[in-house]
Design a protein around this motif. Structure first.
Motif, PDB file in Angstrom:
ATOM      1  N   ARG A  36      92.287 -64.736  54.842  1.00  0.00           N
ATOM      2  CA  ARG A  36      92.558 -66.173  54.759  1.00  0.00           C
ATOM      3  C   ARG A  36      92.597 -66.727  53.346  1.00  0.00           C
ATOM      4  O   ARG A  36      93.321 -67.661  53.082  1.00  0.00           O
ATOM      5  CB  ARG A  36      91.494 -66.941  55.537  1.00  0.00           C
ATOM      6  N   THR A  37      91.805 -66.213  52.441  1.00  0.00           N
ATOM      7  CA  THR A  37      91.720 -66.773  51.101  1.00  0.00           C
ATOM      8  C   THR A  37      92.587 -65.970  50.146  1.00  0.00           C
ATOM      9  O   THR A  37      92.553 -64.755  50.147  1.00  0.00           O
ATOM     10  CB  THR A  37      90.259 -66.771  50.605  1.00  0.00           C
ATOM     11  N   VAL A  38      93.368 -66.672  49.343  1.00  0.00           N
ATOM     12  CA  VAL A  38      94.256 -66.035  48.375  1.00  0.00           C
ATOM     13  C   VAL A  38      93.886 -66.548  46.989  1.00  0.00           C
ATOM     14  O   VAL A  38      93.892 -67.758  46.752  1.00  0.00           O
ATOM     15  CB  VAL A  38      95.747 -66.371  48.656  1.00  0.00           C
ATOM     16  N   TRP A  39      93.560 -65.618  46.091  1.00  0.00           N
ATOM     17  CA  TRP A  39      93.299 -65.958  44.699  1.00  0.00           C
ATOM     18  C   TRP A  39      94.557 -65.615  43.922  1.00  0.00           C
ATOM     19  O   TRP A  39      94.937 -64.449  43.822  1.00  0.00           O
ATOM     20  CB  TRP A  39      92.114 -65.165  44.151  1.00  0.00           C
ATOM     21  N   LEU A  40      95.203 -66.631  43.364  1.00  0.00           N
ATOM     22  CA  LEU A  40      96.442 -66.437  42.621  1.00  0.00           C
ATOM     23  C   LEU A  40      96.120 -66.293  41.142  1.00  0.00           C
ATOM     24  O   LEU A  40      95.519 -67.181  40.536  1.00  0.00           O
ATOM     25  CB  LEU A  40      97.383 -67.616  42.851  1.00  0.00           C
ATOM     26  N   SER A  41      96.525 -65.166  40.575  1.00  0.00           N
ATOM     27  CA  SER A  41      96.318 -64.937  39.143  1.00  0.00           C
ATOM     28  C   SER A  41      97.058 -65.999  38.336  1.00  0.00           C
ATOM     29  O   SER A  41      97.991 -66.636  38.830  1.00  0.00           O
ATOM     30  CB  SER A  41      96.847 -63.561  38.751  1.00  0.00           C
ATOM     31  N   GLY A  42      96.646 -66.161  37.095  1.00  0.00           N
ATOM     32  CA  GLY A  42      97.273 -67.139  36.229  1.00  0.00           C
ATOM     33  C   GLY A  42      98.770 -66.917  36.110  1.00  0.00           C
ATOM     34  O   GLY A  42      99.225 -65.819  35.802  1.00  0.00           O
ATOM     35  N   ALA A  43      99.530 -67.960  36.389  1.00  0.00           N
ATOM     36  CA  ALA A  43     100.988 -67.912  36.272  1.00  0.00           C
ATOM     37  C   ALA A  43     101.397 -68.548  34.949  1.00  0.00           C
ATOM     38  O   ALA A  43     100.831 -69.559  34.531  1.00  0.00           O
ATOM     39  CB  ALA A  43     101.644 -68.660  37.430  1.00  0.00           C
ATOM     40  N   THR A  44     102.362 -67.938  34.306  1.00  0.00           N
ATOM     41  CA  THR A  44     102.898 -68.472  33.061  1.00  0.00           C
ATOM     42  C   THR A  44     104.378 -68.785  33.259  1.00  0.00           C
ATOM     43  O   THR A  44     104.917 -68.657  34.358  1.00  0.00           O
ATOM     44  CB  THR A  44     102.731 -67.473  31.902  1.00  0.00           C
ATOM     45  N   ALA A  45     105.033 -69.159  32.182  1.00  0.00           N
ATOM     46  CA  ALA A  45     106.453 -69.510  32.227  1.00  0.00           C
ATOM     47  C   ALA A  45     107.359 -68.300  32.043  1.00  0.00           C
ATOM     48  O   ALA A  45     108.571 -68.438  32.021  1.00  0.00           O
ATOM     49  CB  ALA A  45     106.760 -70.571  31.168  1.00  0.00           C
ATOM     50  N   PHE A  46     106.771 -67.105  31.910  1.00  0.00           N
ATOM     51  CA  PHE A  46     107.587 -65.899  31.847  1.00  0.00           C
ATOM     52  C   PHE A  46     108.245 -65.670  33.209  1.00  0.00           C
ATOM     53  O   PHE A  46     107.702 -66.081  34.238  1.00  0.00           O
ATOM     54  CB  PHE A  46     106.743 -64.677  31.470  1.00  0.00           C
ATOM     55  N   PRO A  47     109.379 -64.976  33.249  1.00  0.00           N
ATOM     56  CA  PRO A  47     110.031 -64.694  34.535  1.00  0.00           C
ATOM     57  C   PRO A  47     109.100 -63.890  35.438  1.00  0.00           C
ATOM     58  O   PRO A  47     108.456 -62.943  34.989  1.00  0.00           O
ATOM     59  CB  PRO A  47     111.250 -63.855  34.153  1.00  0.00           C
ATOM     60  N   LEU A  48     109.035 -64.272  36.687  1.00  0.00           N
ATOM     61  CA  LEU A  48     108.216 -63.548  37.654  1.00  0.00           C
ATOM     62  C   LEU A  48     108.941 -62.294  38.124  1.00  0.00           C
ATOM     63  O   LEU A  48     108.348 -61.234  38.250  1.00  0.00           O
ATOM     64  CB  LEU A  48     107.902 -64.450  38.845  1.00  0.00           C
ATOM     65  N   LEU A  49     110.223 -62.426  38.367  1.00  0.00           N
ATOM     66  CA  LEU A  49     111.040 -61.323  38.856  1.00  0.00           C
ATOM     67  C   LEU A  49     112.205 -61.074  37.901  1.00  0.00           C
ATOM     68  O   LEU A  49     112.653 -61.997  37.217  1.00  0.00           O
ATOM     69  CB  LEU A  49     111.597 -61.651  40.248  1.00  0.00           C
ATOM     70  N   PRO A  50     112.733 -59.866  37.882  1.00  0.00           N
ATOM     71  CA  PRO A  50     113.932 -59.616  37.081  1.00  0.00           C
ATOM     72  C   PRO A  50     115.039 -60.583  37.521  1.00  0.00           C
ATOM     73  O   PRO A  50     115.233 -60.822  38.712  1.00  0.00           O
ATOM     74  CB  PRO A  50     114.299 -58.169  37.420  1.00  0.00           C
ATOM     75  N   GLY A  51     115.702 -61.164  36.559  1.00  0.00           N
ATOM     76  CA  GLY A  51     116.752 -62.126  36.863  1.00  0.00           C
ATOM     77  C   GLY A  51     116.293 -63.566  36.886  1.00  0.00           C
ATOM     78  O   GLY A  51     117.118 -64.478  36.845  1.00  0.00           O
ATOM     79  N   ASP A  52     114.974 -63.797  36.970  1.00  0.00           N
ATOM     80  CA  ASP A  52     114.468 -65.169  36.901  1.00  0.00           C
ATOM     81  C   ASP A  52     114.626 -65.684  35.478  1.00  0.00           C
ATOM     82  O   ASP A  52     114.539 -64.912  34.520  1.00  0.00           O
ATOM     83  CB  ASP A  52     112.979 -65.227  37.267  1.00  0.00           C
ATOM     84  N   PRO A  53     114.817 -66.994  35.313  1.00  0.00           N
ATOM     85  CA  PRO A  53     114.932 -67.534  33.954  1.00  0.00           C
ATOM     86  C   PRO A  53     113.603 -67.462  33.198  1.00  0.00           C
ATOM     87  O   PRO A  53     112.537 -67.520  33.789  1.00  0.00           O
ATOM     88  CB  PRO A  53     115.355 -68.989  34.172  1.00  0.00           C
ATOM     89  N   ASP A  54     113.701 -67.343  31.883  1.00  0.00           N
ATOM     90  CA  ASP A  54     112.525 -67.309  31.013  1.00  0.00           C
ATOM     91  C   ASP A  54     112.335 -68.697  30.410  1.00  0.00           C
ATOM     92  O   ASP A  54     113.167 -69.165  29.642  1.00  0.00           O
ATOM     93  CB  ASP A  54     112.730 -66.270  29.909  1.00  0.00           C
TER      94      ASP A  54
END
Length: 140
Positions: A36-54
């Motif tokens: 039930r509980t999800v700990w989301l690691s720190g997200a930055t502005a780098f692309p998450l997936l290949p092809g995502d904008p930077d």
């Protein structure tokens, strides 16, 4: 993202939601524990997936939007939604820009108001990053 894998720990079972697929990033973007509980690691502005904008060189508003969108993508992969987020922690290298961060944050979350900490830091993992956001979600 890579396929989910099972992780076993002392006294807990969890499922790795996704992998960065890179040895340079030695962490999971999110882990579901006890189902039930999800700990989301720190997200930055780098692309998450290949092809995502930077967006890592954008202004703080652009970087904040990118962080929140990356959190959304990872959380949806875990089977959750933004409204499942119960706690957000923001790490910001320029607290004078807190109003710009808050404007994007309000637009993103709408009426949903998770608990939040907003912490000023000297520097993040990359000198161009201005903000990093992590979260905890509880999926019903």
């Amino acid at each position: 993202m890579n396929e989910p894998v099972e992780l076993r720990g002392v006294g807990w079972d969890s499922r790795l939601v996704a992998s960065t697929g890179s040895d340079a990033m030695p962490f999971a973007p999110a882990v579901v524990a006890s189902g039930r509980t999800v700990w989301l690691s720190g997200a930055t502005a780098f692309p998450l997936l290949p092809g995502d904008p930077d967006h890592s060189r954008g202004d703080i508003a652009e970087q904040t939007r990118a962080c929140l969108e990356n959190l959304r993508k990872v959380l949806e992969t875990a089977g959750g939604a933004i409204t499942d987020i119960v706690k957000v922690t923001i790490f910001n290298t320029d607290m004078d820009q807190q109003a710009a961060v808050n404007e994007v944050y309000r637009d993103f979350f709408g009426a949903h108001r998770p608990a939040r900490s907003h912490i000023g830091v000297q520097r993040l993992a990359d000198a161009g990053l201005k903000i990093e956001i992590e979260a905890v979600a509880v999926i019903d």
